[in-house]
Design a protein around this motif. Structure first.
Motif, short mmCIF file in Angstrom:
data_model
loop_
_atom_site.label_atom_id
_atom_site.label_comp_id
_atom_site.label_asym_id
_atom_site.label_seq_id
_atom_site.Cartn_x
_atom_site.Cartn_y
_atom_site.Cartn_z
N GLU A 270 -5.17 -2.45 12.53
CA GLU A 270 -4.95 -1.01 12.70
C GLU A 270 -6.07 -0.24 11.99
O GLU A 270 -6.60 0.72 12.52
CB GLU A 270 -3.60 -0.61 12.11
N TYR A 271 -6.39 -0.65 10.77
CA TYR A 271 -7.52 -0.07 10.04
C TYR A 271 -7.84 -0.96 8.85
O TYR A 271 -7.06 -1.86 8.51
CB TYR A 271 -7.23 1.36 9.57
N ILE B 16 -4.73 11.20 5.74
CA ILE B 16 -3.76 10.21 5.31
C ILE B 16 -4.38 9.45 4.14
O ILE B 16 -5.42 8.81 4.30
CB ILE B 16 -3.36 9.27 6.46
N THR C 251 3.56 0.36 2.89
CA THR C 251 3.16 -0.44 4.05
C THR C 251 2.59 -1.76 3.53
O THR C 251 1.89 -1.76 2.52
CB THR C 251 2.04 0.27 4.85
N PHE D 179 6.39 10.54 9.34
CA PHE D 179 5.09 10.13 8.84
C PHE D 179 4.75 8.69 9.20
O PHE D 179 5.59 7.81 9.20
CB PHE D 179 5.06 10.30 7.32
N ASP E 291 1.36 5.82 8.45
CA ASP E 291 0.10 5.62 7.73
C ASP E 291 -1.07 5.53 8.69
O ASP E 291 -2.21 5.41 8.27
CB ASP E 291 0.19 4.35 6.87
N GLN E 292 -0.81 5.58 10.00
CA GLN E 292 -1.88 5.46 10.98
C GLN E 292 -2.24 6.81 11.59
O GLN E 292 -1.37 7.54 12.06
CB GLN E 292 -1.46 4.51 12.11
N VAL E 293 -3.53 7.12 11.58
CA VAL E 293 -4.01 8.40 12.11
C VAL E 293 -3.60 8.55 13.58
O VAL E 293 -3.14 9.61 14.00
CB VAL E 293 -5.55 8.49 11.98
N THR F 43 -8.55 13.97 9.54
CA THR F 43 -8.71 14.64 10.83
C THR F 43 -9.00 16.10 10.48
O THR F 43 -9.08 16.45 9.31
CB THR F 43 -7.42 14.56 11.67
N ARG G 122 -4.42 6.60 1.42
CA ARG G 122 -3.86 5.25 1.24
C ARG G 122 -4.32 4.71 -0.09
O ARG G 122 -5.50 4.81 -0.42
CB ARG G 122 -4.32 4.33 2.37
N GLU H 68 -1.60 11.64 15.27
CA GLU H 68 -2.17 12.48 16.31
C GLU H 68 -1.30 12.48 17.57
O GLU H 68 -1.15 13.49 18.24
CB GLU H 68 -3.61 12.04 16.62
N PHE I 273 -5.40 17.32 8.85
CA PHE I 273 -4.71 16.59 7.78
C PHE I 273 -5.42 15.29 7.47
O PHE I 273 -6.30 14.85 8.22
CB PHE I 273 -3.26 16.30 8.18
N GLU J 133 2.65 19.68 4.98
CA GLU J 133 3.33 18.83 3.99
C GLU J 133 4.79 19.29 3.80
O GLU J 133 5.10 20.46 4.03
CB GLU J 133 2.60 18.93 2.65
N SER K 121 1.03 5.15 1.18
CA SER K 121 0.30 6.13 1.97
C SER K 121 1.02 7.47 1.88
O SER K 121 2.22 7.54 1.65
CB SER K 121 0.16 5.67 3.43
N SER K 122 0.24 8.52 2.05
CA SER K 122 0.79 9.87 1.90
C SER K 122 0.08 10.84 2.84
O SER K 122 -1.07 10.65 3.20
CB SER K 122 0.62 10.33 0.45
N PHE K 123 0.84 11.86 3.23
CA PHE K 123 0.32 12.89 4.13
C PHE K 123 -0.27 14.03 3.30
O PHE K 123 0.41 14.59 2.43
CB PHE K 123 1.47 13.42 5.00
N GLN L 62 0.85 -1.18 0.00
CA GLN L 62 0.00 0.00 0.00
C GLN L 62 0.89 1.24 0.00
O GLN L 62 1.95 1.25 0.63
CB GLN L 62 -0.87 -0.01 1.26
N ALA M 199 -8.21 8.75 5.32
CA ALA M 199 -8.55 8.94 6.75
C ALA M 199 -8.33 10.41 7.03
O ALA M 199 -7.27 10.94 6.72
CB ALA M 199 -7.64 8.08 7.60
N LYS N 136 4.95 6.44 1.39
CA LYS N 136 5.51 5.37 2.22
C LYS N 136 4.85 4.04 1.86
O LYS N 136 3.64 4.00 1.64
CB LYS N 136 5.22 5.73 3.69
N ARG O 8 -5.02 -3.50 7.31
CA ARG O 8 -3.68 -3.19 7.83
C ARG O 8 -3.61 -3.82 9.21
O ARG O 8 -4.23 -3.35 10.16
CB ARG O 8 -3.51 -1.67 7.90
#
Lengths: 143, 445
Positions: free
Chosen positions: A98-99, A44, A69, B393, B395-397, A39, A46, B401, A42, B425, A7-9, A5, A37, A67, A116
């Motif tokens: 985790e999700y 995330i 995963t 970074f 991948d988990q919220v 907030t 995937r 947090e 920000f 970013e 993932s990016s911010f 997978q 996901a 990244k 995950r």
């Protein structure tokens, strides 16, 4: 058996998700499945894509973090209680999720969920031992 | 005060090397003048930049006839070290230089400093006096968690501790869990590191279920960054120790320029080696003792790299009252601000370096960041934007947090100000050429 997978911010402000997707489109990366996901500040992002390395390069080239995963694609019988039965196996094996999110298309007669796990290797072994069908990346992405 | 046989016992006399701390003032002045004359002559003969500046003013080493004549001499500033990079201010041939140190160089070229064998002995003796002031003695086991390497903190503290006869545990910085394990397993009684790092160790120890207050640890010697009385209280209560402030800078020698004593009320400057003046940073006039201004230091015995009237940019005052500990060397107030980079928010002095320290304390790497000051409904707000790097970074919220929370908490702990923290970013904070711009003050726009 694991699936890679990306993932990016992504900052939670207008245009950022579009810019990330545009960067992928420009490099011809097709997104098989996406989960965001979020907030207040920000998100995330995937992604499951056919060519994770190309996706990572495209995102990083556009200034994003990318990244890898390991996640697990699990086949879910497409009937009432299908997912519940899978999760019962997860619990019985003491696996920690985790999700998770749904894969966008079915493979044959079945729905797919992307999970995950804290420990992807152990999850694959435990689930297969319990007769749960874990989908190989090749099959998953051959759509 | 008499020199006694049993100086190793706290409160029972002093270490012989600390004797200059107690010199009668007249004798101290005589020593200072003799050394000042010699150092000015040495710099004049060996450092072209200093000689030029003296000649321009029509001065020669013979112009120094009293300590007050120091005020005639030209200042040295940080840029002088950069402009003469790397070795331009050395007064000794390289064959006599036995050690080099350098700053981290946030602005490109680092600042390079040099030591002869004698310089290292003076430095070790100054650090011995520093640790002695904090009541450390032979028999103590001291963990030295200042970084070892080009930074002067680690090695400076190391040689001072060995000279005093303490058992040194040279852990250097980082690897907090191991620091705590060794502290407990070795029965460490003293620690030296930056105050913010020790606060981090206190918190990490709590997470690991180790109560530092129950360990033999009794004293901490903290420096290399400004820290508040509030931080001192948190350290002393959180670890059950006495926390002492020390002062120093690489340009002068490194740590060991000044140190708090048992009175914890100002830092004694080891002025037989490092002569302090306070100047008005605008008019450059020398101010009388007691008045606040910029600290200027002259190295009286440094051979490899004499510094004449070095402007530290640190704002303090010389305390005129005699100290209850009996030392006769003068004290300065704790450094709370510098003349160049500080900002004031809600009446609290904050330094960008404190934000830096707070961010470093969380993950051990310094992310790119900026401070944005705004005013909303008459109230000043401090916002800190932190760029999320690939290392930070997840991948988990939840992990993101938690990172957000840890960073915000660390900033509040060190500055006392609750900051609005934003994770942003990569590459979104503007980069500047040359010295990084950290503060965006938008309160008046």
């Amino acid at each position: 058996m694991k699936v890679t997978q990306i993932s990016s911010f992504i900052e939670n402000r207008p245009g950022r998700l579009h810019a990330a997707c545009a960067a992928l489109a420009a490099k011809g990366v097709n997104i098989h499945t996406l989960s965001l996901a979020d907030t207040r500040e920000f998100g995330i992002l995937r992604l499951i894509v056919a060519d994770p390395a190309a996706a990572k390069a495209a995102l990083e080239g556009a200034g994003y973090i990318a990244k890898f995963t390991d996640v697990v694609a699990v086949e879910v019988p497409d009937d009432a209680g299908g997912l519940s039965r899978i999760l019962a196996h997860v619990d019985a094996a003491g696996l920690n999720i985790e999700y998770m999110y749904a894969f966008s298309t079915t493979v044959g007669e079945h729905a797919i969920v992307i999970i995950r796990f804290t420990d992807a290797d152990r999850a694959v072994a435990e689930l297969q031992q319990r007769g749960v069908n874990v989908i190989e990346p090749v099959k998953l992405l051959a759509q | 005060m008499m020199l006694r046989e049993n100086w190793n016992d706290v409160g029972q006399g002093f270490h012989p090397v600390s004797a200059p701390d107690y010199l009668p003032t007249a004798q101290l002045h005589e020593l200072q003048l003799r050394r000042l004359k010699a150092i000015v002559a040495r710099a004049y003969e060996n450092v072209p930049l200093f000689r030029e500046r003296m000649d321009e003013r029509g001065l020669t080493p013979a112009s120094i006839e009293s300590l007050a004549d120091l005020a005639k001499l030209p200042f040295t500033i940080k840029t002088d070290l950069r402009d003469t990079y790397p070795f331009g201010l050395f007064a000794s041939p390289m064959s006599e230089v036995v050690r080099l140190h350098a700053s981290s160089g946030t602005t490109g070229k680092p600042i390079v400093v040099a030591y002869t064998q004698e310089d290292l002995q003076v430095w070790a003796s100054a650090m011995l006096r520093t640790f002695a002031s904090a009541g450390i003695h032979r028999g103590d086991i001291v963990q030295n968690a200042y970084g070892y390497g080009l930074f002067t903190g680690g090695l400076g503290a190391h040689y001072g501790l060995e000279a005093i006869g303490a058992t040194v545990v040279p852990t250097s910085g980082g690897n907090s869990d191991r620091q705590i394990m060794l502290m407990r397993d070795f029965g460490v009684t003293g620690i030296s590191c930056t105050p913010s790092y020790f606060l981090h160790l206190i918190e990490r120890a709590q997470e690991l279920g180790v109560d530092l207050r129950e360990l033999p640890l009794r004293v901490g010697v903290f420096g290399a960054e400004p820290w508040s009385d509030g931080m001192r209280e948190r350290i002393e209560e959180g670890a059950g120790i006495k926390a002492y402030d020390i002062y120093g800078l690489s340009e002068i020698t490194g740590p060991g320029v000044g140190a708090e004593c048992s009175a914890q009320n100002g830092l004694h400057i080891f002025e037989d080696h490092f002569y302090p003046e306070i100047i008005n940073p605008e008019t450059l006039e020398v101010l009388p003792d007691g008045e606040e201004g910029e600290l200027v230091l002259t190295t009286l015995s440094k051979r490899a790299m004499p510094m004449i009237r070095y402007r530290t940019r640190d704002i303090t005052r010389i305390i005129t009252e005699p100290c209850s500990c009996g030392r006769t060397i003068r004290r300065i107030d704790r450094i709370r601000r510098r003349s160049d980079d500080m900002f004031i928010i809600r009446g609290v002095n904050v330094f960008p370096s404190q934000i830096e320290t707070a961010l470093l304390a969380v993950e051990g790497t310094l992310p790119h960041y900026r401070i944005i000051l705004t005013r909303s409904k008459g109230l000043d707000q401090m916002g800190v934007e932190v760029e999320v790097s690939a290392e930070l970074f997840s991948d988990q919220v939840r992990a993101m947090e938690e990172l957000h929370h840890r960073l915000a908490h660390s900033i509040e702990r060190i500055t006392g100000i609750r900051a609005g923290l934003r994770l942003v970013e990569p590459h979104t904070i503007p980069r500047s050429e040359g010295k990084a711009r950290r503060v965006w003050d938008e309160r008046n726009s």
